[in-house]
Design an enzyme around this catalytic site. Sequence first.
Site, PDB file in Angstrom:
ATOM      1  N   ALA A   1      -4.816  11.195   8.487  1.00 14.18           N
ATOM      2  CA  ALA A   1      -4.170  10.270   7.537  1.00 14.18           C
ATOM      3  C   ALA A   1      -4.415   8.835   7.979  1.00 14.18           C
ATOM      4  O   ALA A   1      -5.218   8.590   8.874  1.00 14.18           O
ATOM      5  CB  ALA A   1      -2.680  10.579   7.472  1.00 14.18           C
ATOM      6  N   ASN A   2      -3.752   7.897   7.337  1.00 18.60           N
ATOM      7  CA  ASN A   2      -3.839   6.495   7.781  1.00 18.60           C
ATOM      8  C   ASN A   2      -2.498   5.825   7.536  1.00 18.60           C
ATOM      9  O   ASN A   2      -1.557   6.457   7.043  1.00 18.60           O
ATOM     10  CB  ASN A   2      -4.990   5.777   7.057  1.00 18.60           C
ATOM     11  CG  ASN A   2      -4.798   5.784   5.555  1.00 18.60           C
ATOM     12  OD1 ASN A   2      -3.854   5.206   5.036  1.00 18.60           O
ATOM     13  ND2 ASN A   2      -5.674   6.480   4.848  1.00 18.60           N
ATOM     14  N   ARG A   3      -2.408   4.544   7.873  1.00 13.97           N
ATOM     15  CA  ARG A   3      -1.093   3.884   7.888  1.00 13.97           C
ATOM     16  C   ARG A   3      -0.680   3.273   6.547  1.00 13.97           C
ATOM     17  O   ARG A   3       0.278   2.514   6.498  1.00 13.97           O
ATOM     18  CB  ARG A   3      -1.097   2.767   8.927  1.00 13.97           C
ATOM     19  CG  ARG A   3      -1.258   3.253  10.336  1.00 13.97           C
ATOM     20  CD  ARG A   3      -1.158   2.077  11.311  1.00 13.97           C
ATOM     21  NE  ARG A   3      -1.646   2.466  12.619  1.00 13.97           N
ATOM     22  CZ  ARG A   3      -0.938   3.177  13.492  1.00 13.97           C
ATOM     23  NH1 ARG A   3       0.293   3.545  13.186  1.00 13.97           N
ATOM     24  NH2 ARG A   3      -1.451   3.501  14.654  1.00 13.97           N
ATOM     25  N   SER A   4      -1.398   3.540   5.484  1.00 13.64           N
ATOM     26  CA  SER A   4      -1.017   2.931   4.201  1.00 13.64           C
ATOM     27  C   SER A   4       0.383   3.386   3.771  1.00 13.64           C
ATOM     28  O   SER A   4       0.697   4.577   3.809  1.00 13.64           O
ATOM     29  CB  SER A   4      -2.042   3.334   3.136  1.00 13.64           C
ATOM     30  OG  SER A   4      -1.549   3.001   1.879  1.00 13.64           O
TER      31      SER A   4
ATOM     32  N   ALA B   1      -5.647   3.942   0.081  1.00 11.43           N
ATOM     33  CA  ALA B   1      -6.491   3.960   1.277  1.00 11.43           C
ATOM     34  C   ALA B   1      -7.011   5.398   1.397  1.00 11.43           C
ATOM     35  O   ALA B   1      -6.407   6.237   2.061  1.00 11.43           O
ATOM     36  CB  ALA B   1      -5.670   3.572   2.488  1.00 11.43           C
TER      37      ALA B   1
END
Length: 403
Positions: A211-214, A277
């Site tokens: 995942a990512n931090r969006s 993102a």
Amino acid sequence: MVLAGKRILLIISGGIAAYKSLDLIRRLRERGATVRPIMTSGAQQFITPLAVGALAADYVFTDLFSRQDEQDVGHIRLARDCDLVLIAPATADLLAKMANGLADDLASTVLLATDRPVLAAPAMNPKMWANPATKRNIATLRGDGIRFVGPTSGEMAESKEAGTGRMAEPLEIVAAVEMRLDDGARPLAGRKAVVTSGPTYEPIDPVRYIANRSSGRQGHAIASALAALGADVTLVSGPVSIPDPMGVHVVHVERAEEMRDAVLCALPADIAVMVAAVADWRVASAADQKIKKHPGESIPTLALTENPDILKTVGHHTQRPKLVIGFAAETQDVEANAKAKLERKGADMIIANDVSPATGIMGGTRNSVKLIRHDGVEQWPDLEKDEVAARLATVIAEQFKPE
Ligand code: C5P
């Protein structure tokens, strides 16, 4: 009292639902509107000009080539001297004529000549409504800025058939007329927008993912801001912890491929703003079972494969929205990278921001962006994400201003 003093040109075309137009005239007039009726020859097979004229307390126009009417009013003045053109009922035939620019009677000629907002209340047999030809005509008319109320579903007046095709009830039409006349404050009313937001989760196995931090804050704020200007918004959101925005249709997805499918499902649309993102890569073959740690065995490696580029897909799609906007989160060479992205992805605008950790933008509530178009770059001040959204919605609305 949106309707007080408003002049409605009511076109009645030939369908059995015309009987409801008599009540519609009363409802419009009791709210202070004046109603000037035009009847097609088909309409006169169902209700009489005498009844329509009596309820409207006005002359009923029926004939394109009437010397008297042309001298007194003229079809061009008829088309312009009103605040709104309302077609109720709008038959499949009249809609087909409109979609193709035909003008062979007074109603179709007025519709071709008018520069006023047009609202249509279609009424027809469900099979006619579902026919691909009608669907094509409706899509064309929507693209031309024509708005619709109904049809609704239920039993048809003339047969035992049920389905979608009934004309909306008079009070629903009145509400739609009020909304249409109030569009000044809603410059994107009638426009469809699709917005992506948040991260994507790409599974490694049933319990792990990439995942990512969006946070989804910027994308959700843009969906809200577009809805506030009247757009019909579909928000395709990856997993986020913020609530769904109000007045927006939200589709929740996890993976990039699901996000792409949901976005394509929302086409045709006038506006696409791709804020999510999206993970560039996913695990080539995610494990069906949790990957176990076995002492002494080698550490697993993750083979990745490329994800679909949703923005690029939309930017080059046969149903490409009129306006395609992307985001560029960069940590270096922000402007140069964003410009290249504009070309590569087939976008009209890119909102570029510097997401170096020091800026605190990713996951934060503020944003400092550059708006990059093919013909120039605009640096925006440091703003709350809500303010960036409102500003972008205004820029978008500018593109849809009537000429
Ligand atoms: O190529 P990059 O990820 O920097 O591009 C960012 C823009 O492209 C954003 O608007 C993002 O929503 C969109 N994007 C996408 N699908 C991807 C990757 C990015 O829609 N797979």
